[in-house]
Design an enzyme around this catalytic site. Structure first.
Site, PDB file in Angstrom:
ATOM      1  N   CYS A  50       0.817  -1.176   0.057  1.00 26.57           N
ATOM      2  CA  CYS A  50      -0.029   0.105  -0.034  1.00 26.57           C
ATOM      3  C   CYS A  50       0.868   1.272   0.036  1.00 26.57           C
ATOM      4  CB  CYS A  50      -0.945  -0.109   1.303  1.00 26.57           C
ATOM      5  SG  CYS A  50      -0.078  -0.289   2.806  1.00 26.57           S
ATOM      6  N   HIS A 305      -1.747   0.982   7.361  1.00 27.87           N
ATOM      7  CA  HIS A 305      -2.012   0.981   6.115  1.00 27.87           C
ATOM      8  C   HIS A 305      -1.976   2.265   5.372  1.00 27.87           C
ATOM      9  CE1 HIS A 305      -4.251   0.079   2.500  1.00 27.87           C
ATOM     10  NE2 HIS A 305      -5.146   1.061   2.778  1.00 27.87           N
TER      11      HIS A 305
END
Length: 1040
Positions: A50, A305
């Site tokens: 990510c 994330h």
């Protein structure tokens, strides 16, 4: 960390030029989904990429970087087709980056894959699953690109767009000599801890000066002595694109752990860098920057994330929020308008009040009063629900407010007071006449972009997902566990050409345009095939000309393959389209055509409802894949009228009758035949067809657990019921009897289709006699028969004396019919289980019909008693296994006494142990006053009577062994050699005193068993040593 990211490794190039490598290639039946309403493409997460996806999207939406990369053609970079040629120079990383950008701009798919790009980095699948820091990746990726582009026209691409210079200066207070040092940067790293926002952090770095004075003096090179001096830093050269990394992660030296700084940290949409620059004479436009990307980290310092907020500079995406969301926003704005002004952030309000005070600090209560006077509403009424008490709120912002030691007075820190006044005047300290557009108030709403960017919108690109957001959503990333981590600004004077607006093909090389066009064509083809496959239904058309009706159902007159025609059609087509397609297939069809739903049943093909309504879609009428359709005239087949519908379903029934001969003499044999009846047939009609001469009919079915139930007799009043209402289904059996013989009425079957013998009985074998061959009898029983009744029936059938009833019991035996001792159960068949309590039913005793029981001497236990095996010691060769019946409420001590009495032993130096799975003495039953039931001792368990008294609770019994010098000590062996032998001896120590001493492992030492010591479990080793003195004297040893 990033493998061979700097290396040009040709082995990682995929031969698939559309970026569909072996890891990202979708299954042929499932092509990638097209782009959603935003018309922007996301990037697939390979497991932990990510952070890479967020950075790549930022670079893609930096048009100047993207176009500079696209300007490098195959003549400079080479082609991937030549990558495996040893003499070819192919620059793989920029080529793969070009292809990925082209896919993100032009390929009609929801998300692109970075597999080919990461393979060009040299990453393994392990690297793709690990998450790294995006700030570090930004520097490493830029370095790798610079290395890859050496010798091309793009060699200065990174420096041209991102390079800036910081100058550090030290000024001597005496001779005014200036010593300076330049530093290049591609990104600026700014502090977050203790700072309210980006402007304050830049002010601390490039406006505030550090002074060398008192004990901390500076040695001036011109004066050649220690002097007072000032140190400062300025931005000498500003890049077109300014990347700012926020130091969110810090280390707590007191706790010795990392942590993430989640306090409020504001950043503006527009920022004026004039106050921080060395040269300030140029026009304002040279210093104005606009925010266009914010990489956000959600989580803690050990994982999380990344996703990115991006401003669509070229307006490539379709920005449109959901209507429902817009409605909610408009309603809220309307309510806010009706109720007055929008709720202000308390930080800005409190700072405004304190900045106007001449005194350094004012009472906290007075601050609350001034807030009431200024806003017309108290803190408790307006802010307490969201922010808590006023005093606590001030304490939670120590970087802004300064409280007195007792917490009763508060003031604004000098730095914030200065910045607040500077912002209110709008003037720069260094150049007062000029405007300063920088907003220092960390909690004010960030200024809106200027008119030049009014048409640009923001999107949240979160791996594969792309969604539009409001500009004010950026404020949510000021603080918290999900907050801004990297900021990307572009110079406001950078203008985009009109032809680039809304044009994703702008400046893309021709070969990539052609490649993406071919890839889109292939995608459309695959989607069409997939759409056809997913919406196509395969129908089986049964033609009436190939069928005949007999025995209650339709049967093909030819083979199944010749009687059925397969047709595939889109489920979105209408029934009229289907009828037309069938007409075209059957050109010779004459007369009316009726399509009926059909279903193959055990009896044959049966017809149901007629398909009607040509305007309806096939999906709408519920036509499923693989459906059977019968094509006929709707009246008859082969001249026979056909009854249709669920009320006329044919049912196949197995009909059993008594066989004329009974071969083998083991119960009653039956003959079996299959008959077909309509489910609407009455039992009277069925009785007339199957038993015209009279008799009874019995039904058999399977229970919930698959065990056969008893046969049920259909009574006279049942004759009006139908086959369906009485529960007869395909495969059910009925028994036709000519009489009411109860021995057959009560039978139960274990095999309904091959009925061979009756097993509604138990076998009992006589083990009470002395004959060589014990007699075997069968006793009729049900699952509710009591075991005492079975025993009495067996005694009478075996013609034994009835007095034996009080001296015998039943015990289950294995199928070979031998009565063996329990000790042989593990190695020999015929294992005999414990006696079954006589007040148990067959079901409670968990016996299956047909089981073999042994009639043995001995009294059977009651349901409250336990049948137990026991032995003295765990050696079966020395102690045979014995049996005992004892109450389950008896204590362990009582049970032990009974076992000792039966084995002829006495004394208190005994205890009981369970028998473990190795058939050895295991866990001790230490709670002698507890009942057997409380300790979960079950019927049939084996216990071991073991010598030795258990220590009291909290005490241990420890065997003591001693090592002493051997009388046959080797010549030349010293004491140290003897000590070394102790280590070898410890591996051979035995727990049991009865065991033979271990074999000597060191010729200089002998092992001597001294006995056992009972000692408290909490005693120390010193206590153990002291209690070992007596055994030590007994063994005359000199070692401990």
């Amino acid at each position: 960390m990033f493998g061979d990211l700097f290396e040009e490794d040709f082995s990682f190039i995929s031969s698939n030029h559309c970026g569909k490598g072996k890891k990202s290639k979708p299954r042929e039946s499932e092509p990638p989904a097209p782009r959603d309403s935003t018309n922007l493409s996301g990037i697939k997460n390979q497991g932990g990429t990510c952070y890479l996806n967020s950075l790549l999207q930022t670079l893609l939406f930096t048009p100047e970087f993207r176009e500079a990369l696209f300007s490098l053609g195959p003549e400079e970079l080479g082609t991937l087709d030549d990558s495996r040629k040893p003499e070819a120079k192919v620059r793989i990383i920029p080529l793969q980056l070009q292809r990925l950008f082209a896919q993100l701009l032009l390929l009609d798919q929801q998300a692109a894959s970075t597999t080919d790009l990461t393979e060009s980095f040299g990453w393994s699948s392990h690297e793709e699953m690990r998450q790294h820091d995006v700030q570090e990746l930004n520097r490493i990726l830029f370095s790798a690109l610079e290395t890859s582009l050496v010798g091309t026209s793009g060699h200065d691409l990174i420096n041209r767009l991102y390079h800036g210079i910081v100058v550090n200066q030290i000024v001597c207070k005496e001779c005014k000599n200036v010593s300076e040092r330049q530093e290049d940067f591609l990104d600026l790293t700014v502090a977050v801890k203790g700072v309210a926002g980006l402007e304050e952090a830049l002010w601390n770095m490039y406006v505030e000066e550090e002074y060398f004075e008192n004990d901390n003096l500076y040695r001036c090179g011109a004066c050649d002595k220690l002097v007072e001096a000032s140190k400062s830093a300025k931005l000498r050269k500003l890049p077109p694109f300014l990347t700012i990394s926020l130091l969110r992660f810090n280390f707590d030296f007191e706790k010795c752990e990392r942590y993430k700084e989640t306090s409020c940290y504001t950043f503006p949409i527009q920022i004026n860098l004039r106050p921080f620059c060395e040269q300030t004479e140029m026009d304002d436009s040279e210093y104005m920057y606009e925010l266009f990307s914010v990489i956000i980290h959600k989580g803690g310092c050990y994982g999380g994330h990344y996703h990115v907020y991006i401003r669509d500079v070229d307006q490539l995406g379709n920005w449109q929020l959901q209507e429902e969301e817009d409605g909610l926003i408009e309603d809220k704005a309307l309510r806010d308008t009706e109720n007055g002004k929008e709720t202000e952030n308390p930080l800005a309000v409190l700072k405004g009040i304190l900045s106007e005070e001449e005194a350094k600090q004012i009472p906290v209560d007075q601050l609350g009063q001034k807030l009431l006077e200024k806003k017309g509403v108290s803190w408790n009424k307006k802010y307490r629900k969201q922010y808590g008490a006023l005093r606590k709120y001030l304490q939670n912002h120590p970087q802004i407010f300064q409280l007195s030691p007792d917490g009763n007075r508060v003031g604004l820190k000098e730095t914030h007071k200065l910045l607040f006044k500077l912002d209110s005047r709008g003037r720069d300290l260094q150049s007062p006449p000029q405007k300063n557009d920088v907003q220092w108030n960390c909690e004010k709403t960030p200024p809106r972009p200027r008119a030049t960017s009014a048409g640009c919108h923001w999107f949240d690109l979160n791996d594969s997902k792309v969604q539009p957001i409001k500009e004010k959503d950026l404020e949510k990333q000021f603080q918290g566990k999900e907050s801004a981590y990297m900021l990307f600004y572009r110079k406001a004077q950078l203008k985009r050409p009109p032809e680039a607006r809304g044009n994703p093909r702008y400046q893309i090389p021709e070969h990539l345009l052609n490649e993406m066009s071919a890839a889109n064509t292939e995608l459309q083809k695959k989607r069409a095939e997939c759409d056809s496959a997913s919406n196509g239904v395969d129908l089986h058309l049964h033609l009436s000309s190939c069928y005949k009706f007999h025995n209650g159902a339709l049967h093909p007159s030819l083979s199944w393959k010749e009687s059925v025609v397969d047709l595939t059609i889109d489920r979105r087509r209408t029934l009229g389209d289907l009828r037309q397609a069938v007409f075209q297939m059957l050109e010779s069809w004459e007369g009316d055509m009726v399509l009926s739903m059909a279903k193959p049943l055990p009896a044959g093909l049966h017809l149901y409802q007629v398909l009607d309504g040509d305007e309806l879609t096939l999906d709408g009428i519920g036509l499923a894949d693989g459906a059977d359709i019968f094509v006929w005239n709707g009246k008859e087949v082969g001249g026979t009228k056909v009854l249709t519908g669920p009320d006329h379903e044919p049912v196949v029934v197995n009909v059993l009758r008594l066989a004329e001969h009974n071969e083998g003499g083991k119960g009653q044999h039956f003959s079996e035949a299959q008959h077909v009846f309509s489910c609407s047939t009455s039992l009277g009609q069925l009785h007339s067809a199957l038993a015209p001469a009279g008799g009874i009919i019995l039904k058999n079915g399977s229970g919930a657990e698959g065990e056969a139930k008893n046969w049920e007799v259909f009574r006279e009043e049942d004759m009006k019921e139908t086959v369906r209402s009485v529960g007869l289904r395909d495969g059910c059996s009925v028994l036709i009897l000519d009489s009411h013989d109860q021995s057959f009425v009560n039978v139960a079957s274990g095999n309904l289709t091959a009925f061979t013998y009756d097993i509604s009985w138990l076998q009992v074998k006589n083990f009470c006699g002395v004959e060589e061959e014990e007699k075997l009898v069968k006793i009729t029983a049900t699952i509710e028969t009591v075991m005492s009744d079975i025993k009495m029936k067996a005694i009478r059938e075996l013609q034994l004396e009835e007095e034996l009833a009080n001296e015998s019991c039943l015990r289950p035996v294995n199928g070979n019919g031998k009565l063996l001792s329990p000790a042989a159960a593990d190695v020999l068949p015929g294992f005999v289980l414990p006696e079954v309590p006589e007040d148990y039913t067959v079901k409670e005793a968990e016996l299956k019909m047909g089981s073999l029981l042994g009639l043995c001497r001995g009294k059977a236990p009651a349901s409250t008693q336990l049948f137990l095996y026991f032995m003295v010691g765990s050696d079966q060769n020395c102690s045979p296994e014995m049996e005992i019946v004892v109450e389950e409420t008896a204590s362990v001590r009582e049970c032990l006494n009974l076992m000792l009495e039966k084995s002829g032993l006495s004394g208190d130096n005994w205890h009981l142990r369970r028998l473990d799975w190795c058939y050895e003495a295991g866990e001790a039953l230490s709670q002698e006053n507890a009942t057997l039931k409380e300790l979960n001792v079950c019927r049939g368990d084996t216990l071991v009577v073991t010598e030795g008294k258990l220590p009291e609770k909290g005490f241990l019994k420890i065997p003591i062994w001693w090592l002493k010098p051997s009388s046959h000590k080797k010549h030349g062996e010293n004491a140290q050699d003897q000590v070394n032998g102790v280590t070898w001896k410890m591996d051979a120590l035995q727990v049991s005193a009865a065991a033979a001493p271990p074999e000597p492992t060191h010729t200089g030492l002998d092992l001597c068993y001294a006995g056992r010591i009972e000692i408290a479990g909490e005693a120390s080793l010193e206590d153990l040593k002291m209690q070992s003195v007596v055994p030590w004297h007994l063994c005359h040893d000199h070692w401990l």
